[in-house]
Design a protein around this motif. Sequence first.
Motif, PDB file in Angstrom:
ATOM      1  N   LYS A  85      -0.323   9.138  -2.606  1.00  0.00           N
ATOM      2  CA  LYS A  85      -0.759   8.005  -3.432  1.00  0.00           C
ATOM      3  C   LYS A  85      -1.244   6.892  -2.515  1.00  0.00           C
ATOM      4  N   MET A  86      -2.456   6.416  -2.759  1.00  0.00           N
ATOM      5  CA  MET A  86      -3.061   5.412  -1.883  1.00  0.00           C
ATOM      6  C   MET A  86      -3.535   4.204  -2.660  1.00  0.00           C
ATOM      7  N   CYS A  87      -3.536   3.071  -1.965  1.00  0.00           N
ATOM      8  CA  CYS A  87      -4.013   1.826  -2.574  1.00  0.00           C
ATOM      9  C   CYS A  87      -4.996   1.106  -1.654  1.00  0.00           C
ATOM     10  N   SER A  95       1.837   2.307   0.207  1.00  0.00           N
ATOM     11  CA  SER A  95       1.931   3.207  -0.940  1.00  0.00           C
ATOM     12  C   SER A  95       1.823   4.675  -0.541  1.00  0.00           C
ATOM     13  N   CYS A  96       1.177   4.960   0.591  1.00  0.00           N
ATOM     14  CA  CYS A  96       1.026   6.350   1.040  1.00  0.00           C
ATOM     15  C   CYS A  96       2.158   6.782   1.965  1.00  0.00           C
ATOM     16  N   SER A  97       3.073   5.873   2.296  1.00  0.00           N
ATOM     17  CA  SER A  97       4.120   6.175   3.281  1.00  0.00           C
ATOM     18  C   SER A  97       5.122   7.195   2.756  1.00  0.00           C
ATOM     19  N   SER A  98       5.466   8.140   3.611  1.00  0.00           N
ATOM     20  CA  SER A  98       6.530   9.096   3.320  1.00  0.00           C
ATOM     21  C   SER A  98       7.576   9.006   4.425  1.00  0.00           C
ATOM     22  N   LEU A 116       0.411   8.249   5.504  1.00  0.00           N
ATOM     23  CA  LEU A 116      -0.400   9.454   5.318  1.00  0.00           C
ATOM     24  C   LEU A 116      -1.874   9.174   5.089  1.00  0.00           C
ATOM     25  N   CYS A 117      -2.260   7.901   4.974  1.00  0.00           N
ATOM     26  CA  CYS A 117      -3.692   7.604   4.896  1.00  0.00           C
ATOM     27  C   CYS A 117      -4.328   7.699   6.276  1.00  0.00           C
ATOM     28  N   LYS A 118      -3.514   7.620   7.337  1.00  0.00           N
ATOM     29  CA  LYS A 118      -4.044   7.642   8.703  1.00  0.00           C
ATOM     30  C   LYS A 118      -3.498   8.778   9.558  1.00  0.00           C
ATOM     31  N   VAL A 119      -2.240   9.152   9.363  1.00  0.00           N
ATOM     32  CA  VAL A 119      -1.624  10.179  10.211  1.00  0.00           C
ATOM     33  C   VAL A 119      -2.218  11.544   9.899  1.00  0.00           C
ATOM     34  N   GLN A 120      -2.725  12.208  10.924  1.00  0.00           N
ATOM     35  CA  GLN A 120      -3.269  13.554  10.799  1.00  0.00           C
ATOM     36  C   GLN A 120      -2.261  14.531  11.408  1.00  0.00           C
TER      37      GLN A 120
END
Length: 327
Positions: free
Chosen positions: A287-289, A297-300, A310-314
Amino acid sequence: MKYEVRDCIDAGTEFCPCHLAAANECIICSQLSGKSFCDCINWKGTCILQEYSSNGSNPKAQRKSYNAQIEDRIMLEEEVLKLKIKVPRKLAQDLSYPGSYIFIRKPNTMQFYDTPISIMHVDLDENIITVAIEIRGIKTKNILALGKGEKILVRGPFWNGIFGLKNIYTLKNSKAIIAARGIGAAPMVPVIDKLIANNNQVVLLLDKTPFNSFISEEYLKKYNIEIHDIEMLEKGELTEEFINYVEDLIKNKEFKLLHCSAADILSYKITKKFQDSIKLSCCNNAKMCCGEGVCGSCSSRYSGHIVKRLCKVQCEPSNLFEGRRLI
């Protein structure tokens, strides 16, 4: 958890260093993540600390929002909208890679309406990007109200729509399996384009559920792809038919990659079942904002007090799910 090689999708690009570096939260640079020594975890050919210092100890300018025009609007299904959007040339070029996505919203609305949507196709001759949107909630219903010829705000480019990108890019002169389900049939198209460009053969396993049609069929007509309709999930578990079919393909040693383009439940089950048998890649369904690693919001969260934006970590699909905390 086994040793993990993490990467940042933005490292070394025009958007690096970002706001994470300014907050001492850089994913790559040790000195911009609170340490006192130089120990970059994944060298990208440029010193992020030097770039940060040269920019006056400020982050680089982040993505812009473009006032683009809707060139075409097609309802593929009752709840699936396809938009063709005319964008600036550079943005079209930047979005022509597997894993590319954008944020879109109706003009004159707050940024809270930004909706992350994966790119299905890019026409570099006309600078037109195509996206398929499943109408589910307030944000997507707001976009549904837009008509052909109207303006739409497009923010991008973003690239972390797929985990395991390295496995896609490095596969050459080989064979790959694509497992796509539902709306996942849209973001798989750039993956197939890249695999075939690298002289790979592709076998597509397709589960149309919950739709009636194959929403990206028109973009695959130019390729000679072996396509099999197959049910993949039943009561939250992989079907025996799907497991047996994939195992038979993996026994053929020429198949080196299994890409899952579907919801996390399918990616998780496939990763758990096949991670020791074949290289994997999968969709990023976080989930991204903001898309910039700031909003969280994308953090796990993972065991060992590890947080991944997770919007940046590959990372590899196996590392995406291993040790992940659900609460």
